[in-house]
Design a protein around this motif. Structure first.
Motif, short mmCIF file in Angstrom:
data_model
loop_
_atom_site.label_atom_id
_atom_site.label_comp_id
_atom_site.label_asym_id
_atom_site.label_seq_id
_atom_site.Cartn_x
_atom_site.Cartn_y
_atom_site.Cartn_z
N GLY A 1 47.69 -89.12 95.98
CA GLY A 1 48.87 -88.21 95.67
C GLY A 1 48.27 -86.67 95.65
N HIS B 1 45.66 -85.64 97.50
CA HIS B 1 45.58 -85.44 98.70
C HIS B 1 46.64 -84.80 99.46
CE1 HIS B 1 44.28 -85.66 103.00
NE2 HIS B 1 43.23 -85.28 102.63
N ALA B 2 47.77 -85.58 99.02
CA ALA B 2 49.08 -85.33 99.86
C ALA B 2 49.70 -84.01 99.30
CB ALA B 2 50.00 -86.52 99.60
N THR C 1 40.96 -89.51 102.74
CA THR C 1 41.09 -88.08 101.79
C THR C 1 39.94 -87.16 102.54
OG1 THR C 1 39.84 -89.11 100.25
CG2 THR C 1 42.35 -89.12 99.95
#
Length: 287
Positions: free
Chosen positions: A90, A92-93, A147
């Motif tokens: 999450g 990284h997103a 990532t």
């Protein structure tokens, strides 16, 4: 140029926001926009086991709105191994590209009857983050994509046993640490001994600097902050009227040529942080 590109190539300045108390992130963003010349902001992860906004989520919002690079702290205390992996995906997103793994203050320091998890230690967390950068989970199984995290790690220049501290730093490097942000140090000779050992490890070091607001604060640091000592000479100078900013500037003059940057523990004082950055930049421009 990104922060990771600057490290080791130009002098870097980072500082800390601390944890965000409650929902007022707008106030923090307004304050952050007042910083001048800072390359990245660290965001604490429920320090002292007290409730603060999720560090990763806060860092993502701040990066997007304030346009400054963020380094959220990421503790071993609160997350299971499964939860950690979900949070890394999450983060990284959300655009986070830097993390500072820490053990985290134990729940006994805070006001809640909360249970610590500690499924892993800091070195194992760093290893996990680096595994995610290769697209593999904790079991070595591939997931979709990968990532792109750079990992900051902590170090303590004022450690009584610098040899043991160097071994600990090497352990973090072996796990995948990319650079260090250290605890504050006030003794230039102690800082020099630490830097000599740290240089042999081959990773950029941002030396911790915490300008003292008062003699009372200096005495508090000596009594309560593990691994950080304010020398007796500085206490005497403050008793005689020298300011914490003046002491910080004298310290910078003695160490700035030896380090890759400064991590400023500004205690929320934007004006002093900006003055430290401006003073150091002036020194850098002279050489």
């Amino acid at each position: 140029m990104t922060l990771i590109d600057k490290l080791g190539k130009s002098f870097v300045f980072t500082t800390e926001l601390g944890g965000i108390n409650g929902t007022d992130i707008e106030g923090s963003i307004t304050k952050l926009k007042e910083y001048d010349g800072v390359d990245a902001i660290n965001i604490h992860d429920c320090p002292n086991a007290r409730l603060r906004m999720n560090s990763v989520m806060a860092a993502a919002i701040i990066k997007q709105v304030a346009g400054v690079e963020t380094i959220p702290h990421f503790t071993c205390r609160d997350r299971s191994l499964l939860g950690t992996q979900a949070d890394l995906l999450g983060a990284h997103a959300l655009g986070i590209r830097y993390l500072l793994p820490t053990t985290g203050d134990g729940p006994q320091h805070g006001p809640y009857q909360s249970s610590a998890v500690y499924d892993y230690n800091t070195a194992k967390l760093i290893e996990l983050i680096k595994s995610f950068n290769q697209g593999k989970d904790a079991n070595g199984e591939a997931f979709t994509g990968q990532t792109q995290f750079a990992v900051a790690a902590t170090a303590t220049p004022g450690a009584a046993n610098l040899a043991a501290e160097t071994v600990n730093m090497q352990r973090k490097i072996s796990a995948g640490a990319d650079f260090f942000q250290t605890q504050p140090v006030y003794d230039p000779e102690q800082a020099g001994r630490f830097i000599d050992k740290a240089k042999s490890l081959g990773k950029p070091v941002l030396l911790g600097l915490m300008p003292l607001k008062s003699l009372k604060m200096a005495e508090f640091v000596n009594k309560n902050v593990a691994g950080v000592t304010v020398p007796a000479q500085i206490l005497t100078e403050m008793e005689q009227g020298k300011t914490g900013f003046e002491i910080a500037c004298e310290f910078i003059c003695q160490i700035y040529r030896q380090v890759d940057g400064i991590h400023i523990f500004g205690m929320g004082d934007v004006a002093v942080t900006n003055k430290v950055v401006a003073f150091t930049r002036e020194l850098l421009n002279r050489r």
